[in-house]
Design a protein around this motif. Structure first.
Motif, short mmCIF file in Angstrom:
data_model
loop_
_atom_site.label_atom_id
_atom_site.label_comp_id
_atom_site.label_asym_id
_atom_site.label_seq_id
_atom_site.Cartn_x
_atom_site.Cartn_y
_atom_site.Cartn_z
N ASN A 1 0.82 -1.23 0.00
CA ASN A 1 0.00 0.00 0.00
C ASN A 1 0.85 1.27 0.00
N SER A 2 2.14 1.12 -0.17
CA SER A 2 3.02 2.29 -0.06
C SER A 2 3.52 2.79 -1.40
N PHE A 3 3.00 2.22 -2.53
CA PHE A 3 3.47 2.69 -3.84
C PHE A 3 2.98 4.12 -4.06
N GLN A 4 3.90 4.99 -4.52
CA GLN A 4 3.58 6.36 -4.86
C GLN A 4 4.31 6.76 -6.12
N ALA A 5 3.62 7.62 -6.90
CA ALA A 5 4.23 8.15 -8.12
C ALA A 5 4.19 9.67 -8.05
N PHE A 6 5.27 10.30 -8.49
CA PHE A 6 5.39 11.76 -8.41
C PHE A 6 5.63 12.32 -9.79
N THR A 7 5.00 13.45 -10.03
CA THR A 7 5.20 14.12 -11.32
C THR A 7 4.89 15.59 -11.17
N ASP A 8 5.52 16.40 -12.00
CA ASP A 8 5.26 17.83 -12.00
C ASP A 8 4.43 18.23 -13.21
N ASP A 9 3.69 17.25 -13.72
CA ASP A 9 2.89 17.50 -14.92
C ASP A 9 1.61 18.25 -14.52
N ILE A 10 1.80 19.52 -14.09
CA ILE A 10 0.69 20.36 -13.66
C ILE A 10 1.05 21.80 -13.98
N THR A 11 0.08 22.59 -14.34
CA THR A 11 0.32 23.96 -14.78
C THR A 11 -0.02 24.93 -13.65
N LEU A 12 0.96 25.84 -13.31
CA LEU A 12 0.76 26.84 -12.27
C LEU A 12 1.09 28.21 -12.85
N SER A 13 0.10 29.07 -12.87
CA SER A 13 0.29 30.41 -13.44
C SER A 13 0.01 31.47 -12.38
N VAL A 14 0.64 32.65 -12.52
CA VAL A 14 0.52 33.75 -11.57
C VAL A 14 0.07 35.00 -12.30
N ARG B 1 0.64 25.39 -0.22
CA ARG B 1 1.60 25.50 0.88
C ARG B 1 2.56 26.65 0.59
N TYR B 2 2.86 27.42 1.68
CA TYR B 2 3.85 28.50 1.60
C TYR B 2 5.17 27.92 2.06
N LYS B 3 6.06 27.70 1.11
CA LYS B 3 7.26 26.94 1.40
C LYS B 3 8.21 27.67 2.33
N GLU B 4 8.21 29.04 2.31
CA GLU B 4 9.17 29.79 3.11
C GLU B 4 9.00 29.48 4.59
N LYS B 5 7.75 29.27 5.02
CA LYS B 5 7.48 29.01 6.43
C LYS B 5 6.92 27.61 6.65
N GLU B 6 6.90 26.79 5.57
CA GLU B 6 6.38 25.43 5.65
C GLU B 6 4.99 25.42 6.29
N LEU B 7 4.14 26.32 5.83
CA LEU B 7 2.79 26.43 6.35
C LEU B 7 1.78 26.08 5.27
N GLU B 8 0.75 25.31 5.67
CA GLU B 8 -0.33 25.04 4.74
C GLU B 8 -1.28 26.24 4.75
N TYR C 1 5.51 29.31 -3.53
CA TYR C 1 4.21 28.70 -3.24
C TYR C 1 4.13 27.37 -3.98
N VAL C 2 3.53 26.37 -3.33
CA VAL C 2 3.46 25.01 -3.88
C VAL C 2 2.00 24.60 -3.99
N CYS C 3 1.63 24.11 -5.20
CA CYS C 3 0.29 23.56 -5.42
C CYS C 3 0.44 22.03 -5.55
N LYS C 4 -0.31 21.28 -4.78
CA LYS C 4 -0.20 19.81 -4.80
C LYS C 4 -1.59 19.20 -5.00
N LEU C 5 -1.67 18.26 -6.02
CA LEU C 5 -2.91 17.53 -6.31
C LEU C 5 -2.63 16.04 -6.15
N ILE C 6 -3.50 15.36 -5.46
CA ILE C 6 -3.31 13.92 -5.18
C ILE C 6 -4.47 13.14 -5.78
N LEU C 7 -4.15 12.09 -6.57
CA LEU C 7 -5.14 11.16 -7.12
C LEU C 7 -4.55 9.76 -7.07
N ASP C 8 -5.24 8.93 -6.30
CA ASP C 8 -4.78 7.56 -6.15
C ASP C 8 -3.35 7.58 -5.61
#
Length: 1345
Positions: free
Chosen positions: A264-277, A304-311, A346-353
């Motif tokens: 149950n510990s398999f995970q896959a990571f990717t940056d295939d996501i679009t973030l615009s400002v 998440r605000y990475k500078e202060k590691e705050l959600e 700033y970090v945007c994270k989406l989780i699916l499966d």
């Protein structure tokens, strides 16, 4: 497809062929549908160039052709696939003109009818392009594809393509956990454990992921702790989620179970996501949007605000909105009013499966700086005024707004520059918009730049509006007479101005000393005040208020009518004797003629005056006849009364006429008149026998005395005509409105004239005094003195300090005038006003005065001030040094000036009280601005009398001797010299010299050293004795305070010892500091004097308390008070009264700075007699205590009936009376000798006796106040005896008696011992007395005593 409704099957296949022919096809793909009926296959090709547009090159090109085939029967699909699979490639073309080979033919897309929908799915290894998956409906139930990659099934076929395409290889970053312990070797890629893990895991991964379509390989990239986290890369084409899960299961099954892989510990990571400002450039205050977009249908998005590691969560400034649109997940983070602190990543994270999609974006926030015009002051004169502001960043601002805030509304119009980063606000304001009541009102103009995203930047400009001043001047006409005062008030209706001044109609400015200016909230006023008007004040005066370049002017005419001033009316006689039957000529004279009505007044009697003009002098005469009055033997005052044209009048100084009978008159003279023997009269020199030069009368007064039958001259204070003329001009100058313009010329003429009449000054004390008065008058003119003016002053001083004039100075000294101090003060005022300007530092050297100076331009170029003066004629020299550290705080352009005088010490008043005489130069140093403390100036003098007496460094204190001046040593001390010179160090600036005191021993002499040794050793021994007394009292306290009387007695003794100990400690510390020539600051000296005064008084008041307690115990036998009441009264008397006396003394004398002596930290005697605040209470207490002692002893020896206090009480009372009887005279005697040392001229024997008696103060208290008490002796014996056999005896055991320690065999001696308590019975084991006799005293007690 032509008819979708009847189509049961449609397939697309791709044909890839190569050709060397030259083609000119369009690069856009085209589709030609082909329908197959039954077994017929027909097709139309649609050619789409895939990799390159055909060119004229003969090289082979590769093309892809998409072919669509529609079947009405779905059973045709399999035969077509079988046929295509059976083909061998490449297939040669049969066209001889073009060489074309078919490389491959593959089925890509199959569309089937599913209910009422057409589902188009991709064959194995193919998938729909991602843009089709985003913008078309997918087959949700059928299509489970890898998130973020190509989908495999769409609802309906896209009308214009593209169709399913060959899937590209992808690399998935994955991880899985092994539930085993982590070992450090897994971090080492070359270790055996690392290689073993890597080999086993990669083998299992290949077995498991081999089922994925397009699988290329898998590689273990590393291990991390947390159990063991395996990271690896999987290369394949985009698989479905089901296949991924199946592959993961196969991996777990393929791996050795010892690895304990968590399925149950398999995970896959990717940056295939679009973030615009938005916006791209962010400014402080903007509203910023961060949009995270992906084709994954999931709302599980976090920020998440990475500078202060705050959600980040929804709040007042942060808002998150997540939604799904057309197969797309969108999450938007909005930051309202962004600040500089919000900058960062700033970090945007989406989780699916098992997949985590993450994207990062760093944003920078730029601060907005708006620059505005500086604070402005505007005159309401209708001229255009503009304020502006600019942004420091080239921003495309959406708009600019101007606002104003203030009590008045002054609006205008905004102008924006072409570059849009600057804005100007232009307005006009006239007097009607800012009336006088609102003048000085400040309006704040705010310009605000606003960006398209909400950022705002603003800046303020303060504009103060000032009305043009409307002046109102005194309305009444000003018409005065000479000598009268007048004032002109000029009022402005506004309070704002930069300068106010007065000038004449010719443009000459009036000096500031004549007018005052005040500012009020809504107005301002300037008042020109003339206390004594002269004819020079006649004219027109302008009051001018200036604000920037705007001037408001008011004008007033002043008419000054001629009228002689009282001081300018010369009367004759000043005093005269007139016989009752005789007459006497009286007259009043003035220097200038005028239209005056003059009469002589004697009380209410008015006498006519006859006018006589002689050259410039006009006299009014009357022959007074004593017969015209009805009284005789009386003194009358006669006045001249002058009345001018406007009926203003002035009275002359009085002429005193003594009417006497004629028989006593012996002296007669036609000019001086008659007089009785011994009569003294004064007469103006110009009306006496003194010769006057034409047109310039002499001045001053001459004194005569009637001796026998002749008038004899007693004192001649006449002023020569030239000097008298200069004196009158000086008096007029200080009253003139143009005094600062006239002063330079006058000083020059004074210097020239004095040089010419030196012989007259040397022979006339009056002329010398007149020159001193001239310098004194001129030094008060408040103006700056330049180098040339100072040279003229010093030239004049050089003449009057010359040796030929010294004899004249001696005459002035005999007359006890303070003119030498007056001269010194005048010269110092001139030096303080010296401003050399751009000219070099002034240096002046003459026989009788030398001057050197230094101008401080800037702290950077500052150097130590050093000047040396040598007078070869007088064989005197000296130098001055001020370290640069003491000059650093002076203002730029400050001047330091030192002057040296070799003869001034001979004419300055001597200190008669201390019989001091000056023996050196007198040097005066001044600074044009205030100095800062601490300050130190060092001066070296030649010592012309090295063998006589003590050397003192002194300065001339102008405030001593009722402001006539005297030598003072405060703040100065002499350093060790070599005999020929003396170095003085002082903490202030003035005129310095050295004195030789004739009756004070030289500190280096044997007598001086002996006196110091006695003082220090004596006070030190006294301190040790007092400390021992306190120790003894502490040891025996419980044993000797059994009854109330003993308790109070020892309380008094302890406080007496403690107070004297503290006072002596203060005394010796202060004395040591001063004797070592350390400068003791004035505040510290005042504090030391206060505490010494307080604690010495406390000694006497505690002794008074002791005496009063004794008196109370024996006289008021039947009256009992509690111990606490007695104790409270004792402390109030012992400390309260001394505190009150000390505080009152300090408050009464310190404001005038006469609390302490000038050179000693002790109560002042010379100026205020503050020492009496100690001497009087002390002497009174000595007398009171002696009286109480006599009364008490008498009462004890002759008790009355009923006066029988217990024996223990009586013993305590004897000890008290003994202590008071011995201590009080000794303490009184000590301070009696101490008081004699205060007076100047005290014999040195008194100093020595006082020092010796101080040795015994503490000892007397220790012996007579403490150790002489037999109860104290017994307590000490009981506590410290080496043989304690007596402690075993019972209380009834009594001690034998022996002869007292101080015994005598005579009856008088026995009576004395009995009086002071030397007999009594004591028990060793208890402090209580018994009735036994003292004849069996123990030997141990006698030895210890």
């Amino acid at each position: 497809m032509k008819s979708p409704r009847r189509t049961t099957l449609c397939l697309m296949f791709i044909v890839i062929y190569s050709s060397k022919a030259t083609l000119n096809w369009n690069s856009e793909s085209t589709i030609h549908p082909l329908s197959l009926h039954e077994q017929e296959l027909a097709g139309e090709e649609a050619l789409r160039q895939k990799r390159a547009v055909a060119t004229k090159s003969p090289e082979a090109e590769e093309y892809t052709v998409n072919i669509e085939i529609s079947f009405e029967n779905a059973s045709f699909l399999d035969p077509v696939k079988a046929y295509l699979n059976s083909l061998s490639f490449p297939i040669q073309g049969n066209n001889t003109d073009q060489i074309t080979d078919i490389v491959s033919i593959n089925v890509t897309t199959v569309c089937r009818l599913a209910g009422n929908e057409i589902w188009c799915s991709c064959e194995r290894g193919y998938g729909w392009p991602r843009e089709r998956c985003l913008h078309n409906l997918t087959c949700q139930e059928h299509d489970v594809f890898l998130p973020g990659h190509q989908c495999s099934c769409l609802k309906e076929l896209p009308p214009k393509g593209p169709f399913c395409e060959l899937q590209e290889d992808i690399t998935l970053n994955m991880s899985v956990r092994l539930n085993v312990g982590f070992q450090e070797d897994l971090m080492n890629t070359s270790s055996a454990l690392y290689r073993s893990y890597k080999t086993d895991l990669e083998t299992a991964f290949r077995k498991g992921y081999g089922i994925l379509p397009g699988f290329k390989g898998v590689t273990v990239t590393g291990f991390k702790s947390g159990s063991v986290i395996v990271t690896y890369e999987l290369q394949t084409t985009a698989p479905s989620l089901d296949l991924i899960h199946k592959a993961n299961e196969r991996v777990v099954q393929s791996l050795n179970q010892t690895y304990r892989m968590d399925d149950n510990s398999f995970q896959a990571f990717t940056d295939d996501i679009t973030l615009s400002v938005t916006p791209e450039i962010i400014f402080e205050g903007d509203t910023v949007s961060l949009v995270c977009e992906n084709d994954i249908l999931s709302s599980n998005v976090s920020w998440r605000y990475k500078e202060k590691e705050l959600e980040i969560r929804n709040s007042s400034r942060f808002s998150i909105y997540t939604a799904m649109f057309n197969m797309t997940s969108v999450s938007k983070l909005t930051i309202h009013n962004i600040t500089l602190g919000d900058a960062g990543e700033y970090v945007c994270k989406l989780i699916l499966d098992i997949f985590e999609y993450e994207s990062k974006k760093k944003i920078d926030v730029i601060p907005i700086q708006i620059w505005a015009s500086e604070e402005m002051k505007v005159i309401c004169d209708n001229n255009p005024i503009s304020v502006s502001c600019c942004s420091d960043s080239n921003i495309d601002w959406m708009k600019t707004e101007w606002k104003q805030e203030g009590n008045i509304n002054i609006s205008g119009s905004a102008e924006i520059h072409n570059d849009s980063i600057c804005s100007k606000y232009v307005f006009r304001v006239d007097r009607t918009q800012c009336p006088s009541g609102s003048s000085g009102t400040t309006v704040v103009y705010t310009c605000e730049f606003i960006s398209g995203y909400g950022a705002r930047g603003s800046a303020d400009t303060k504009v103060t509006f000032t009305s043009v001043a409307n002046l109102t001047i005194t309305l009444d006409p000003i018409s005065v007479s000479e000598g009268q005062n007048f004032s002109i008030k000029c009022i402005s209706d506004v309070s704002n101005f930069h300068e106010v001044y007065w000038n004449t109609s010719t443009g000459i400015k009036i000096h500031q000393r004549f007018y005052t200016t005040r500012r009020y909230p809504n107005r301002a006023e300037s008042v020109l005040t003339v206390k004594t008007s002269t004819r020079e004040w006649n004219g027109t005066y302008h009051c001018i208020f200036r604000y920037k370049n705007s001037y408001s002017i008011a004008t007033k005419d002043v008419i000054v009518h001629p009228l002689p001033l009282e001081l300018n009316i010369m009367v004759d006689p000043l005093e005269a004797t007139v016989s009752c039957g005789g007459s006497h000529h009286i007259k009043c004279c003035i220097e200038e003629d005028g239209d005056y009505k003059v009469t002589f007044q004697i009380g209410s009697l008015s006498l006519p005056a006859a006018k006589e003009v002689k050259e410039k002098q006009v006299c009014y005469k009357h022959n007074f006849n004593a017969n015209s009055v009805s009284w005789c033997s009386k003194t009358v005052d006669v006045f001249c009364h002058f009345t001018n044209a406007i009926n203003n009048s002035v009275w002359s100084p009085p002429m005193k006429l003594n009417l006497v009978p004629g028989e006593n008159i012996t002296c007669q003279d036609p000019i001086l008149g008659v007089g009785e023997p011994g009569k003294v009269i004064q007469k103006l020199c110009q009306f006496s026998n003194v010769l006057s030069s034409p047109g310039s009368p002499v001045g001053g007064i001459i004194t005569y005395k009637c001796v026998g039958s002749q008038w004899e001259e007693k004192r001649n204070d006449c002023i020569s005509a030239p000097i008298n003329s200069l004196l009158q001009l000086a008096k007029a100058l200080v009253k003139s409105p143009f005094q600062d313009e006239k002063l330079p010329t006058y000083l020059k003429n004074l210097s020239i004239s004095i040089d010419k009449v030196e012989h007259e000054i040397s022979s006339s004390p009056g002329s010398l005094g007149a020159v001193i008065n001239i310098l004194d008058l001129l030094s008060t003119v408040p103006t700056q003195v330049n180098s040339e003016m100072m040279m003229h002053v010093l030239s004049t001083v050089n003449v009057i300090l010359g040796k030929p004039v010294l004899n004249t100075w001696k005459i002035l000294q005999q007359q006890r005038t303070n003119q030498s101090s007056q001269l010194l003060h005048s010269v110092e005022r001139f030096s303080q006003a010296l401003r050399p300007g751009d000219s070099p530092p002034l240096s002046f050297s003459q026989t009788n005065v030398q001057m050197s100076s230094m101008v401080i331009k800037s702290p950077e170029n500052l150097k130590t001030y050093q000047q040396k003066f040598v007078f070869s004629d007088s064989d005197l020299w000296g130098n001055v040094v001020i370290d640069k550290s003491h000059l650093e705080n002076l203002q730029p352009d400050s001047s330091v000036v030192t002057m040296a005088f070799p003869t001034l010490q001979a004419i300055l008043a001597k200190d008669i009280q201390e019989n001091n005489f000056a023996e050196s130069l007198v040097m005066t140093t001044t600074v044009s601005h205030n100095i800062t403390m601490p300050f130190r100036i060092s001066m070296t003098f030649k010592n012309s009398s090295p063998s006589g007496g003590e050397t003192k460094c002194v300065f001339w204190n102008f405030s001593l001797a009722n402001s006539t001046g005297g030598w003072d040593s405060s703040g100065c001390y002499a350093e060790e010299g070599d005999g020929d010179n003396v170095t003085c160090v002082c903490d202030h600036l003035t005129s310095f010299s050295i004195l030789m005191s004739a009756d004070t021993p030289d500190p280096s002499s044997l007598l001086g050293i002996l006196l110091d040794i006695i003082s220090y050793v004596g006070v030190g021994f006294s301190i040790l004795s007092l400390a021992a007394c306190l120790v003894v009292e502490a040891v025996v306290w419980k044993s000797v305070t059994k009854n109330r009387t003993s308790y109070m007695r020892h309380t008094c003794i302890v406080n007496i010892a403690a107070s004297l100990l503290i006072a002596n400690t203060w005394f010796i510390v202060v004395a040591a500091i001063q004797d070592n020539r350390y400068i003791l600051f004035k505040t510290a000296c005042v504090a030391a004097t206060f505490f010494i005064h307080f604690f010495y008084l406390s000694v006497f008041f505690w002794m008074l308390t002791l005496g009063l307690m004794l008196f109370y115990r024996l006289v008021f036998i039947l009256h009992e008070t509690s111990r606490s009441t007695q104790k409270a009264i004792a402390f109030c008397l012992g400390y309260g009264c001394p505190l009150a006396i000390s505080v009152i003394t300090l408050a009464a004398t310190q404001p005038r700075e006469v609390y302490t002596r000038k050179n000693v930290c002790w109560l002042n005697w010379e100026d205020t007699k503050a020492l009496l605040a100690f001497a009087i209470p002390a002497l009174i207490i000595v007398v009171v205590n002696i009286t109480i002692t006599v009364v008490v002893i008498t009462k004890i020896l002759r008790p009355s009936v009923g006066d029988k206090p217990c024996k223990q009480e009586k013993s305590s009372l004897f000890q008290i009376s003994k202590s008071i009887g011995v201590l009080t005279p000794l303490l009184g005697l000590t301070w009696g000798f101490g008081l004699t040392t205060v007076f100047p001229g005290t014999n040195l024997a008194f100093h020595i006796i006082f020092a010796i008696l101080n040795v015994f103060q503490g000892l007397f208290i220790l012996l007579f106040g403490c150790l002489w008490d037999l109860k104290v002796q017994e307590a000490l014996l009981s506590r410290f005896s080496l043989s304690r056999w007596s402690s075993q005896h019972s209380k009834s055991t009594s001690l034998g008696s022996s002869t007292p320690v101080f015994s005598m065999s005579s009856p008088i001696s026995r009576r004395f011992n009995n009086l002071f308590g030397k007999t009594g019975t004591y028990n060793v084991s208890t402090p209580e007395t018994t009735s036994s006799s003292v004849e069996n005293s123990s030997s141990a007690y006698s030895l210890l005593n």
